[in-house]
Design an enzyme around this catalytic site. Structure first.
Site, PDB file in Angstrom:
ATOM      1  N   LYS A  60     -15.527  -7.756   4.369  1.00  0.00           N
ATOM      2  CA  LYS A  60     -14.377  -8.231   5.157  1.00  0.00           C
ATOM      3  C   LYS A  60     -14.602  -8.015   6.646  1.00  0.00           C
ATOM      4  O   LYS A  60     -15.218  -7.027   7.059  1.00  0.00           O
ATOM      5  CB  LYS A  60     -13.105  -7.490   4.722  1.00  0.00           C
TER       6      LYS A  60
ATOM      7  N   HIS B 105       0.839  -1.208   0.000  1.00  0.00           N
ATOM      8  CA  HIS B 105       0.000   0.000   0.000  1.00  0.00           C
ATOM      9  C   HIS B 105       0.871   1.253   0.000  1.00  0.00           C
ATOM     10  O   HIS B 105       0.621   2.202  -0.753  1.00  0.00           O
ATOM     11  CB  HIS B 105      -0.864   0.060   1.270  1.00  0.00           C
TER      12      HIS B 105
ATOM     13  N   SER C 269      -3.617  -7.453   2.645  1.00  0.00           N
ATOM     14  CA  SER C 269      -3.975  -7.344   4.069  1.00  0.00           C
ATOM     15  C   SER C 269      -4.710  -8.594   4.529  1.00  0.00           C
ATOM     16  O   SER C 269      -4.518  -9.051   5.663  1.00  0.00           O
ATOM     17  CB  SER C 269      -4.852  -6.114   4.304  1.00  0.00           C
TER      18      SER C 269
ATOM     19  N   ARG D 123      -2.679  -5.888  -8.578  1.00  0.00           N
ATOM     20  CA  ARG D 123      -2.035  -7.208  -8.651  1.00  0.00           C
ATOM     21  C   ARG D 123      -2.771  -8.009  -9.707  1.00  0.00           C
ATOM     22  O   ARG D 123      -3.952  -7.746  -9.969  1.00  0.00           O
ATOM     23  CB  ARG D 123      -2.161  -7.938  -7.302  1.00  0.00           C
TER      24      ARG D 123
HETATM   25  O1  PNS Z   1      -8.637  -2.435   0.460  1.00  0.00           O
HETATM   26  P1  PNS Z   1      -9.966  -2.846  -0.100  1.00  0.00           P
HETATM   27  O2  PNS Z   1     -10.703  -3.723   0.884  1.00  0.00           O
HETATM   28  O3  PNS Z   1      -9.857  -3.477  -1.460  1.00  0.00           O
HETATM   29  O4  PNS Z   1     -10.801  -1.490  -0.249  1.00  0.00           O
HETATM   30  C1  PNS Z   1     -12.025  -1.510  -0.898  1.00  0.00           C
HETATM   31  C2  PNS Z   1     -12.711  -0.138  -0.846  1.00  0.00           C
HETATM   32  C3  PNS Z   1     -12.991   0.282   0.592  1.00  0.00           C
HETATM   33  C4  PNS Z   1     -11.827   0.912  -1.492  1.00  0.00           C
HETATM   34  C5  PNS Z   1     -14.001  -0.360  -1.662  1.00  0.00           C
HETATM   35  O5  PNS Z   1     -14.748  -1.387  -1.094  1.00  0.00           O
HETATM   36  C6  PNS Z   1     -14.818   0.907  -1.783  1.00  0.00           C
HETATM   37  O6  PNS Z   1     -14.532   1.749  -2.616  1.00  0.00           O
HETATM   38  N1  PNS Z   1     -15.832   1.025  -0.910  1.00  0.00           N
HETATM   39  C7  PNS Z   1     -16.687   2.174  -0.863  1.00  0.00           C
HETATM   40  C8  PNS Z   1     -18.106   1.829  -1.297  1.00  0.00           C
HETATM   41  C9  PNS Z   1     -18.263   1.984  -2.793  1.00  0.00           C
HETATM   42  O7  PNS Z   1     -18.002   3.029  -3.372  1.00  0.00           O
HETATM   43  N2  PNS Z   1     -18.688   0.891  -3.426  1.00  0.00           N
HETATM   44  C10 PNS Z   1     -18.868   0.821  -4.840  1.00  0.00           C
HETATM   45  C11 PNS Z   1     -17.576   0.387  -5.525  1.00  0.00           C
HETATM   46  S1  PNS Z   1     -17.773   0.357  -7.269  1.00  0.00           S
END
Ligand code: PNS
Length: 166
Positions: free
Chosen positions: A41, A17, A126, A90
């Site tokens: 998660k 990150h 993570s 990735r």
């Molecule tokens: O590190 P992660 O778990 O891959 O992060 C994912 C995260 C928090 C960035 C993603 O789940 C997110 O953008 N959540 C916010 C809700 C949202 O906008 N959802 C629609 C995504 S298209």
């Protein structure tokens, strides 16, 4: 001024990150690291703890700030004058990340910039770090020193809590 967001759950923040945040900070003028919640998660650290850890790790870069966000990422982008979403990619993430990038672009027009994850961190996530730590493995190679210590302490306290409930 070009402003990017590096979103994630950062539970916990890894070297991978931080590499992506640093590389983004060299491309754009200002970076907002947005700490969100991935509803699929089971979190190890509270969102406020993740913000605190990231703030400490990102203090070395003057054009990076860390914020908490809830709700849709595209709404956070609109409210914070974000021009682009920046994400590490990735090989295993490609399908899901592409889908999210296209959904976000469809929602408000905000685009996503993908940076290939540094090869030395390509296998680190993570989720895997949490699993390795929970099962007693050594996660120190993948995390900043203080984060590794906090992760191992958190996992140990969860084990103790679970044992006391038996
Ligand atoms: O590190 P992660 O778990 O891959 O992060 C994912 C995260 C928090 C960035 C993603 O789940 C997110 O953008 N959540 C916010 C809700 C949202 O906008 N959802 C629609 C995504 S298209």
């Amino acid at each position: 001024m070009t402003r990017a967001v590096c979103p994630g759950s950062f539970d916990p923040v890894t070297h991978g990150h931080l590499d992506v945040i640093h590389r983004t900070a060299r491309i754009v003028e200002h970076v907002v690291v947005a700490v969100g919640t991935n509803i699929s998660k089971n979190a190890l650290f509270a969102p406020e703890e993740r913000v605190e850890m990231l703030t400490e790790e990102c203090a070395q870069w003057s054009n990076v700030e860390v914020r908490l966000f809830g709700g849709l990422l595209v709404e956070f982008c609109a409210a914070n004058d974000i021009d682009v979403i920046s994400k590490g990619l990735r090989a295993t993430d490609f399908g899901y990340e592409l889908q999210m990038a296209q959904m976000n672009r469809q929602l408000t027009g905000v685009d996503t910039l993908f940076l290939p994850t540094a090869p030395q961190w390509a296998f680190v996530s993570s989720s895997l770090v949490r699993e390795v730590a929970t099962l007693g493995g050594d996660v120190t190679p993948f995390l900043p020193e203080k984060i590794a210590a906090r992760t191992m302490a958190r996992v140990a306290s969860r084990h103790t809590g679970a044992a006391n409930q038996m």
